[in-house]
Each structure stands twice: as C-alpha cells, then as structure tokens.
Design an enzyme around this catalytic site. Structure first.
Site, PDB file in Angstrom:
ATOM      1  N   SER A  15      82.122 -26.989  34.085  1.00  0.00           N
ATOM      2  CA  SER A  15      81.591 -27.122  32.719  1.00  0.00           C
ATOM      3  C   SER A  15      82.537 -26.459  31.728  1.00  0.00           C
ATOM      4  CB  SER A  15      80.175 -26.532  32.614  1.00  0.00           C
ATOM      5  OG  SER A  15      80.223 -25.132  32.495  1.00  0.00           O
ATOM      6  N   SER A 138      89.036 -13.182  26.706  1.00  0.00           N
ATOM      7  CA  SER A 138      88.136 -13.384  25.566  1.00  0.00           C
ATOM      8  C   SER A 138      88.652 -12.535  24.417  1.00  0.00           C
ATOM      9  CB  SER A 138      86.721 -12.935  25.916  1.00  0.00           C
ATOM     10  OG  SER A 138      85.945 -12.837  24.714  1.00  0.00           O
ATOM     11  N   TYR A 151      81.313  -6.919  29.225  1.00  0.00           N
ATOM     12  CA  TYR A 151      82.104  -8.158  29.135  1.00  0.00           C
ATOM     13  C   TYR A 151      83.456  -7.880  28.459  1.00  0.00           C
ATOM     14  CZ  TYR A 151      83.185 -13.013  27.855  1.00  0.00           C
ATOM     15  OH  TYR A 151      83.801 -14.234  27.688  1.00  0.00           O
ATOM     16  N   LYS A 155      87.123  -8.262  30.438  1.00  0.00           N
ATOM     17  CA  LYS A 155      88.185  -9.162  29.959  1.00  0.00           C
ATOM     18  C   LYS A 155      89.456  -8.369  29.597  1.00  0.00           C
ATOM     19  CE  LYS A 155      86.150 -13.249  30.186  1.00  0.00           C
ATOM     20  NZ  LYS A 155      86.604 -14.265  31.141  1.00  0.00           N
ATOM     21  N   THR A 186      80.558 -24.268  24.050  1.00  0.00           N
ATOM     22  CA  THR A 186      80.391 -24.783  25.422  1.00  0.00           C
ATOM     23  C   THR A 186      78.953 -24.644  25.922  1.00  0.00           C
ATOM     24  OG1 THR A 186      80.865 -22.637  26.429  1.00  0.00           O
ATOM     25  CG2 THR A 186      82.753 -24.090  26.046  1.00  0.00           C
TER      26      THR A 186
HETATM   27  N1  LIG Z   1      82.591 -20.219  25.235  1.00  0.00           N
HETATM   28  C1  LIG Z   1      83.084 -19.168  24.617  1.00  0.00           C
HETATM   29  O1  LIG Z   1      82.763 -18.930  23.436  1.00  0.00           O
HETATM   30  C2  LIG Z   1      84.076 -18.269  25.317  1.00  0.00           C
HETATM   31  C3  LIG Z   1      84.738 -17.321  24.527  1.00  0.00           C
HETATM   32  C4  LIG Z   1      85.642 -16.464  25.136  1.00  0.00           C
HETATM   33  C5  LIG Z   1      85.888 -16.559  26.484  1.00  0.00           C
HETATM   34  N2  LIG Z   1      85.224 -17.481  27.241  1.00  0.00           N
HETATM   35  C6  LIG Z   1      85.528 -17.493  28.669  1.00  0.00           C
HETATM   36  O2  LIG Z   1      85.920 -18.795  29.042  1.00  0.00           O
HETATM   37  C7  LIG Z   1      85.589 -19.025  30.402  1.00  0.00           C
HETATM   38  C8  LIG Z   1      84.823 -20.324  30.514  1.00  0.00           C
HETATM   39  O3  LIG Z   1      83.657 -20.218  29.724  1.00  0.00           O
HETATM   40  P1  LIG Z   1      82.837 -21.485  29.206  1.00  0.00           P
HETATM   41  O4  LIG Z   1      82.472 -21.212  27.786  1.00  0.00           O
HETATM   42  O5  LIG Z   1      83.520 -22.743  29.546  1.00  0.00           O
HETATM   43  O6  LIG Z   1      81.497 -21.266  30.055  1.00  0.00           O
HETATM   44  P2  LIG Z   1      80.621 -22.231  30.967  1.00  0.00           P
HETATM   45  O7  LIG Z   1      80.526 -23.593  30.359  1.00  0.00           O
HETATM   46  O8  LIG Z   1      79.359 -21.491  31.217  1.00  0.00           O
HETATM   47  O9  LIG Z   1      81.476 -22.326  32.294  1.00  0.00           O
HETATM   48  C9  LIG Z   1      81.546 -21.273  33.196  1.00  0.00           C
HETATM   49  C10 LIG Z   1      82.139 -21.780  34.496  1.00  0.00           C
HETATM   50  O10 LIG Z   1      82.241 -20.675  35.380  1.00  0.00           O
HETATM   51  C11 LIG Z   1      81.603 -20.997  36.602  1.00  0.00           C
HETATM   52  N3  LIG Z   1      80.976 -19.786  37.121  1.00  0.00           N
HETATM   53  C12 LIG Z   1      80.016 -19.025  36.543  1.00  0.00           C
HETATM   54  N4  LIG Z   1      79.695 -17.991  37.339  1.00  0.00           N
HETATM   55  C13 LIG Z   1      80.466 -18.103  38.447  1.00  0.00           C
HETATM   56  C14 LIG Z   1      80.605 -17.342  39.634  1.00  0.00           C
HETATM   57  N5  LIG Z   1      79.852 -16.263  39.882  1.00  0.00           N
HETATM   58  N6  LIG Z   1      81.501 -17.744  40.572  1.00  0.00           N
HETATM   59  C15 LIG Z   1      82.251 -18.841  40.362  1.00  0.00           C
HETATM   60  N7  LIG Z   1      82.167 -19.614  39.272  1.00  0.00           N
HETATM   61  C16 LIG Z   1      81.280 -19.247  38.315  1.00  0.00           C
HETATM   62  C17 LIG Z   1      80.582 -22.082  36.284  1.00  0.00           C
HETATM   63  O11 LIG Z   1      80.451 -22.944  37.403  1.00  0.00           O
HETATM   64  P3  LIG Z   1      79.114 -23.180  38.234  1.00  0.00           P
HETATM   65  O12 LIG Z   1      77.952 -22.836  37.333  1.00  0.00           O
HETATM   66  O13 LIG Z   1      79.180 -24.630  38.606  1.00  0.00           O
HETATM   67  O14 LIG Z   1      79.263 -22.281  39.397  1.00  0.00           O
HETATM   68  C18 LIG Z   1      81.271 -22.840  35.153  1.00  0.00           C
HETATM   69  O15 LIG Z   1      82.092 -23.860  35.651  1.00  0.00           O
HETATM   70  C19 LIG Z   1      84.790 -17.803  30.867  1.00  0.00           C
HETATM   71  O16 LIG Z   1      85.633 -16.939  31.574  1.00  0.00           O
HETATM   72  C20 LIG Z   1      84.342 -17.172  29.558  1.00  0.00           C
HETATM   73  O17 LIG Z   1      84.130 -15.794  29.696  1.00  0.00           O
HETATM   74  C21 LIG Z   1      84.332 -18.343  26.679  1.00  0.00           C
END
Ligand SMILES: NC(=O)c1ccc[n+]([C@@H]2O[C@H](COP(=O)([O-])OP(=O)(O)OC[C@H]3O[C@@H](n4cnc5c(N)ncnc54)[C@H](OP(=O)(O)O)[C@@H]3O)[C@@H](O)[C@H]2O)c1
Length: 276
Positions: A15, A138, A151, A155, A186
C-alpha cells in the site's frame, strides 16, 4: 544504474508509498519483489501485474532472516540490486505513557528490521560492486513533534544508520540514501497505532495534534510523488545522501538552518495546533 535490468526488493509494497514504488519500477521493466505481512490475502485487484509478493513481518525478530532464507531458496538473495526499506509503523502517544512493548515493537519494525534486512542483502551487493539501499524515513526525524516521540526517534535512528553505512559502503559501489517524506496522502493515519491512558492529562493536546496531523496527511501530496523521488535516487549514478519530499520541502530545511532551534520547534508544534 540502468533502469530495466534491476532486481528490486520493496518492503511494505502492498500500500501507499511502497506500492507506488513497486508499480513505478515494474512499469520500467524491473524485477520487483514486494513484501507485506499477509501477501496471500491480497486480492487480485490489489496486486500489481508482474510484481512478486513475499511475506515479511518486521515486528517479528526472525522476519528479515526468514525472508532472506526464502530469497536464497528462490536464488534471488545475491541478485538484489536495490532494497527500499519502506515498510513502517506510524505510532503516537505521550512520551510518559508509551508502553515499553510498543516502543520496542516500533524500533523492531522501523529500525532493527530494516537494518538486519540491509545486512542480509549487502554481501551480494558488495560482491557485484553495485547496489542501492533507500531508507524511507520521515520529516518528523528532522522536525520532532509532541506525542510522536517514538516515531520521530526511530526514523532519526534509521537515518543515522544510513548516513554512517553510506560512508562504509560507497567505496564498494553501494550507495545508501535516506528519503524523508512530509505529509503524504496514503491513509497511514487510519493505520496509526495510538496510545493514551484513560483520564490522561495529555488528552486535549493529543487530540488536537492528531486532528491536525490527520488533516495534513489527507491534504498531502500523492504517494506517486515520493515514489518518483525514490526512483530518482535508485537510477542516479551517485545518489544523494538525503532527499526530502512533501510538506513544501526543501523550504522547512532552509528555515531550520536560518532560524533559532526553539523557534523551529514552536513552528512545528503550531502547525499541529499546539501553542508552546
Ligand atoms: N504517509 C505519510 O505521510 C508518511 C510520512 C513520512 C514517512 N512515511 C513513511 O513511509 C513509509 C510508508 O508509509 P505509507 O504512508 O505508504 O503507509 P501505509 O500505506 O500504511 O503502508 C505501510 C506498509 O508497511 C507495511 N507494514 C506495516 N507494518 C509492517 C510490519 N510490522 N512488517 C512488515 N511490513 C509492515 C504494510 O504492509 P502490510 O499491511 O500488507 O503488512 C504497508 O505495505 C513508512 O515507513 C512511513 O513511516 C509516511
């Protein structure tokens, strides 16, 4: 690195940002391996054509080694050219109230797991004298926020591992970079783990912060823009140490250099509805 001949492992490829990275690279003709905790449960419509899905639970201390074993059995472990350590847990809660097991799980998932997985793909990369490891961090690591201490700290730890490892590995043609996203739409807010004790003195503060955080995320840039930055880092002959994308980056980083430290923290708090 040339684009089409790459074998890429994207964690959290089911995702959001990871899915967008997997799709962008599969479209370019890369061999893409994407992980999720329960890939067997993915519906056909959720799968990206051509992408192979593998199981990885980073909260399980044995998760990275199990995945490496599976990759070894498939004859793929030593041919990974690119590892995108993207999977992560988003956690919130007052510093005083965060349960020890929640902090430990977060660090396993967001720091120890990615570090171990990187160690497992490195011998192959080093032997072939080519490789890219991208840590998805992040902007909260650079701009820590109240009630996001675990968090932000995880990071920041991941970024420090990456920055030091880069200096060790670049002589072998292996480049490690950190990409810090800002607010990205997301839906991660819906999956965020939240800790707040009943009757907590922090209730109002946490509620206000989360309302602003979720609104910022909903109004954030699409995951595809972060994916484009990650792809840039993958194909660059000499990737940068650090990339930031979203939340009007690089502007916040320029302000951080120009303004007093405590004023920057006040601005970060104010952006989340908190007066300090
Ligand atoms: N969205 C934001 O605003 C934002 C901002 C800064 C940084 N980030 C970082 O970007 C990255 C991706 O975030 P996203 O926004 O794309 O979030 P997301 O849509 O919730 O995706 C998270 C992904 O991580 C996997 N995941 C979650 N827990 C896990 C675990 N214990 N072991 C293995 N896989 C796991 C999930 O896969 P399954 O559920 O299928 O296991 C999913 O594919 C993360 O590291 C997040 O901290 C996001």
């Amino acid at each position: 690195m040339g684009r089409t001949e790459l074998t890429v492992l994207v964690t959290g490829g089911t995702s959001g940002i990871g899915r967008a990275v997997a799709e962008a690279l599969a479209t370019k003709g890369c061999t893409v391996l994407a992980t999720g905790r329960n890939p067997d449960r993915l519906e056909l419509a959720e799968r990206i054509p051509g992408v192979r899905y593998l199981r990885l639970d980073l909260a399980d201390p044995a998760g990275p080694d199990s995945l490496a074993e599976e990759l070894g059995d498939l004859g793929l472990l030593d041919s990974i050219d690119v590892l995108v350590n993207n999977a992560g847990e988003s956690q919130s809660g007052p510093f005083e109230e965060l349960p020890a097991e929640a902090i430990e799980r977060l660090f396993r998932t967001n720091v120890f797991g990615p570090v171990r997985l990187s160690q497992l793909v490195l011998p192959g990369m080093r032997a072939r004298r080519r490789g890219r490891i991208i840590m998805v961090g992040s902007m909260l690591a650079s701009f820590p926020l109240a009630h996001r201490s675990s968090y932000s700290a995880a990071k920041a730890a991941l970024r420090a591992f990456a920055t030091a490892a880069r200096q060790e590995l670049s002589p072998f043609g292996v480049w490690v970079s950190t990409v810090e996203p800002g607010s990205i739409a997301t839906g991660i807010g819906l999956r965020r783990t939240k800790y707040l004790e009943e009757g907590s003195p922090y209730t109002q503060d946490v509620t206000t912060m989360l309302e602003h955080l979720d609104a910022n995320e909903r109004g954030g840039i699409p995951a595809e823009k972060v994916a484009a930055t990650i792809v840039d880092a993958i194909v660059a002959p000499r990737p940068r140490e650090f990339y930031s994308v979203g939340s009007r980056a690089p502007l916040p980083f320029l302000l951080k250099r120009a303004l007093p430290r405590e004023l920057v923290s006040k601005i970060v708090a104010a952006q989340h509805g908190l007066k300090r």
